[in-house]
Design a protein around this motif. Structure first.
Motif, PDB file in Angstrom:
ATOM      1  N   LEU A 119       0.832  -1.209   0.000  1.00  0.00           N
ATOM      2  CA  LEU A 119       0.000   0.000   0.000  1.00  0.00           C
ATOM      3  C   LEU A 119       0.865   1.256   0.000  1.00  0.00           C
ATOM      4  O   LEU A 119       0.592   2.227  -0.725  1.00  0.00           O
ATOM      5  N   LYS A 120       1.891   1.275   0.833  1.00  0.00           N
ATOM      6  CA  LYS A 120       2.776   2.436   0.890  1.00  0.00           C
ATOM      7  C   LYS A 120       3.433   2.681  -0.469  1.00  0.00           C
ATOM      8  O   LYS A 120       3.555   3.828  -0.921  1.00  0.00           O
ATOM      9  N   HIS A 121       3.864   1.612  -1.107  1.00  0.00           N
ATOM     10  CA  HIS A 121       4.506   1.743  -2.419  1.00  0.00           C
ATOM     11  C   HIS A 121       3.500   2.259  -3.461  1.00  0.00           C
ATOM     12  O   HIS A 121       3.846   3.088  -4.321  1.00  0.00           O
ATOM     13  N   TRP A 123       0.759   4.089  -2.905  1.00  0.00           N
ATOM     14  CA  TRP A 123       0.283   5.431  -2.607  1.00  0.00           C
ATOM     15  C   TRP A 123       1.417   6.446  -2.410  1.00  0.00           C
ATOM     16  O   TRP A 123       1.155   7.579  -1.994  1.00  0.00           O
ATOM     17  N   VAL A 124       2.639   6.062  -2.700  1.00  0.00           N
ATOM     18  CA  VAL A 124       3.772   6.936  -2.421  1.00  0.00           C
ATOM     19  C   VAL A 124       3.666   8.281  -3.142  1.00  0.00           C
ATOM     20  O   VAL A 124       4.130   9.310  -2.634  1.00  0.00           O
ATOM     21  N   ASP A 125       3.066   8.278  -4.313  1.00  0.00           N
ATOM     22  CA  ASP A 125       2.938   9.525  -5.073  1.00  0.00           C
ATOM     23  C   ASP A 125       1.616  10.227  -4.787  1.00  0.00           C
ATOM     24  O   ASP A 125       1.275  11.230  -5.426  1.00  0.00           O
ATOM     25  N   GLY A 126       0.847   9.705  -3.830  1.00  0.00           N
ATOM     26  CA  GLY A 126      -0.400  10.358  -3.445  1.00  0.00           C
ATOM     27  C   GLY A 126      -1.588   9.970  -4.288  1.00  0.00           C
ATOM     28  O   GLY A 126      -2.687  10.504  -4.094  1.00  0.00           O
ATOM     29  N   SER A 127      -1.404   9.038  -5.204  1.00  0.00           N
ATOM     30  CA  SER A 127      -2.522   8.607  -6.045  1.00  0.00           C
ATOM     31  C   SER A 127      -2.392   7.107  -6.314  1.00  0.00           C
ATOM     32  O   SER A 127      -1.325   6.525  -6.136  1.00  0.00           O
ATOM     33  N   LEU A 128      -3.500   6.532  -6.796  1.00  0.00           N
ATOM     34  CA  LEU A 128      -3.529   5.092  -7.048  1.00  0.00           C
ATOM     35  C   LEU A 128      -4.067   4.863  -8.451  1.00  0.00           C
ATOM     36  O   LEU A 128      -5.198   5.217  -8.770  1.00  0.00           O
ATOM     37  N   SER A 129      -3.251   4.226  -9.302  1.00  0.00           N
ATOM     38  CA  SER A 129      -3.677   3.953 -10.676  1.00  0.00           C
ATOM     39  C   SER A 129      -4.587   2.720 -10.719  1.00  0.00           C
ATOM     40  O   SER A 129      -4.684   1.968  -9.739  1.00  0.00           O
ATOM     41  N   ARG A 130      -5.220   2.536 -11.874  1.00  0.00           N
ATOM     42  CA  ARG A 130      -6.097   1.385 -12.032  1.00  0.00           C
ATOM     43  C   ARG A 130      -5.314   0.075 -11.937  1.00  0.00           C
ATOM     44  O   ARG A 130      -5.784  -0.889 -11.321  1.00  0.00           O
ATOM     45  N   GLU A 132      -2.504  -0.404 -10.304  1.00  0.00           N
ATOM     46  CA  GLU A 132      -2.097  -0.600  -8.915  1.00  0.00           C
ATOM     47  C   GLU A 132      -3.270  -1.097  -8.064  1.00  0.00           C
ATOM     48  O   GLU A 132      -3.100  -1.974  -7.206  1.00  0.00           O
ATOM     49  N   ASP A 133      -4.451  -0.575  -8.320  1.00  0.00           N
ATOM     50  CA  ASP A 133      -5.636  -1.021  -7.592  1.00  0.00           C
ATOM     51  C   ASP A 133      -5.927  -2.492  -7.878  1.00  0.00           C
ATOM     52  O   ASP A 133      -6.266  -3.268  -6.964  1.00  0.00           O
ATOM     53  N   LEU A 135      -3.697  -4.759  -8.841  1.00  0.00           N
ATOM     54  CA  LEU A 135      -2.654  -5.555  -8.189  1.00  0.00           C
ATOM     55  C   LEU A 135      -2.916  -5.702  -6.691  1.00  0.00           C
ATOM     56  O   LEU A 135      -2.709  -6.771  -6.107  1.00  0.00           O
ATOM     57  N   LEU A 136      -3.386  -4.620  -6.066  1.00  0.00           N
ATOM     58  CA  LEU A 136      -3.700  -4.680  -4.632  1.00  0.00           C
ATOM     59  C   LEU A 136      -4.864  -5.628  -4.353  1.00  0.00           C
ATOM     60  O   LEU A 136      -4.852  -6.357  -3.351  1.00  0.00           O
ATOM     61  N   ARG A 137      -5.850  -5.651  -5.233  1.00  0.00           N
ATOM     62  CA  ARG A 137      -6.977  -6.574  -5.063  1.00  0.00           C
ATOM     63  C   ARG A 137      -6.507  -8.026  -5.138  1.00  0.00           C
ATOM     64  O   ARG A 137      -6.914  -8.875  -4.334  1.00  0.00           O
ATOM     65  N   THR A 138      -5.654  -8.284  -6.104  1.00  0.00           N
ATOM     66  CA  THR A 138      -5.116  -9.645  -6.259  1.00  0.00           C
ATOM     67  C   THR A 138      -4.276 -10.043  -5.036  1.00  0.00           C
ATOM     68  O   THR A 138      -4.376 -11.171  -4.527  1.00  0.00           O
ATOM     69  N   LEU A 139      -3.470  -9.094  -4.560  1.00  0.00           N
ATOM     70  CA  LEU A 139      -2.627  -9.358  -3.400  1.00  0.00           C
ATOM     71  C   LEU A 139      -3.477  -9.591  -2.148  1.00  0.00           C
ATOM     72  O   LEU A 139      -3.180 -10.477  -1.334  1.00  0.00           O
ATOM     73  N   ARG A 140      -4.538  -8.807  -2.009  1.00  0.00           N
ATOM     74  CA  ARG A 140      -5.443  -8.977  -0.866  1.00  0.00           C
ATOM     75  C   ARG A 140      -6.040 -10.383  -0.846  1.00  0.00           C
ATOM     76  O   ARG A 140      -6.113 -11.029   0.195  1.00  0.00           O
ATOM     77  N   LYS A 141      -6.450 -10.833  -1.995  1.00  0.00           N
ATOM     78  CA  LYS A 141      -7.080 -12.153  -2.097  1.00  0.00           C
ATOM     79  C   LYS A 141      -6.088 -13.265  -1.777  1.00  0.00           C
ATOM     80  O   LYS A 141      -6.419 -14.224  -1.069  1.00  0.00           O
ATOM     81  N   SER A 142      -4.874 -13.149  -2.295  1.00  0.00           N
ATOM     82  CA  SER A 142      -3.870 -14.199  -2.066  1.00  0.00           C
ATOM     83  C   SER A 142      -3.393 -14.234  -0.620  1.00  0.00           C
ATOM     84  O   SER A 142      -3.079 -15.296  -0.086  1.00  0.00           O
ATOM     85  N   LEU A 143      -3.354 -13.064   0.032  1.00  0.00           N
ATOM     86  CA  LEU A 143      -2.899 -13.001   1.423  1.00  0.00           C
ATOM     87  C   LEU A 143      -4.030 -13.191   2.431  1.00  0.00           C
ATOM     88  O   LEU A 143      -3.778 -13.308   3.630  1.00  0.00           O
TER      89      LEU A 143
END
Length: 209
Positions: A119-121, A123-130, A132-133, A135-143
């Motif tokens: 998440l920090k990586h 949001w580091v630039d203050g925004s979240l691309s599609r 990145e979102d 990838l985060l969803r996939t990571l959430r599911k796997s973890l």
């Protein structure tokens, strides 16, 4: 035959009869004594048999009591062993459950920490691309990260980024219009209230100024 001889003969005859009577009398007494003795022997044998039967009954009762006591002791030991085994199985079950819970907690903590870094990586630039979102969803599911955990961690990351932005804006002792615009954009994007902004800015100014 003279009178004397006749008298002698009568005496002899009388003696003979007396002897016969004595013999008969002696024989009768013996015949009466014999049944009495036999009856006494039968009674004595019966008494002996009764005593022996009583002794055997007492011995059988004693053996039965010992057997019952032995069975009771065996049953008691078995019950105690079953109780001990149940307690041991319960203890092992609890220990296993604790171990699994600890492993799950440790695994969950590692997963949360890994996701926090992602998440920090992102949001580091203050925004979240599609991307990145996604990838985060996939990571959430796997973890195995829940949606609520994601929300909490994301708010933590955004607040940390916003706090750092305030620090950067005030590091020279004053804040520029460009810094204000950047903070306003971040505050709107991160949905940070004005009260929270004032609290954070006051904290930063006290530490820097």
């Amino acid at each position: 035959m003279s009178d004397l001889d006749e008298q002698r003969q009568k005496v002899e005859e009388l003696k003979r009869k007396i002897l016969e009577q004595k013999k008969k009398g002696s024989s009768g007494e013996q015949s009466e004594i014999k049944p009495i003795e036999e009856k006494g022997a039968v009674v004595e044998q019966a008494q002996q048999k009764l005593v022996e039967a009583q002794r055997q009954a007492q011995e059988a009762e004693r053996k039965s009591a010992l057997e019952n006591q032995k069975r009771a002791e065996i049953a008691k030991r078995q019950a105690e062993e079953n109780l001990r085994r149940q307690k041991e199985e319960e203890r092992q079950r609890i220990e296993k459950a604790k171990s699994i819970q600890q492993q799950q907690s440790a695994s969950n903590a590692i997963a949360l920490q890994a996701y926090l870094q992602a998440l920090k990586h992102a949001w580091v630039d203050g925004s979240l691309s599609r991307d990145e979102d996604g990838l985060l969803r996939t990571l959430r599911k796997s973890l195995g990260i829940s949606e609520q955990e994601h929300v909490n961690l994301e708010q933590e990351v955004q607040l940390e980024i916003y706090l750092q932005a305030i620090v950067d804006s005030w590091k020279n002792g004053s804040i520029t219009p460009q810094d204000l615009d950047r903070l306003d954009a971040l505050r709107e994007r991160f949905k940070i209230s004005a009260e929270e902004h004032m609290r954070l800015e006051k904290q930063v100014r006290q530490e820097i100024l």
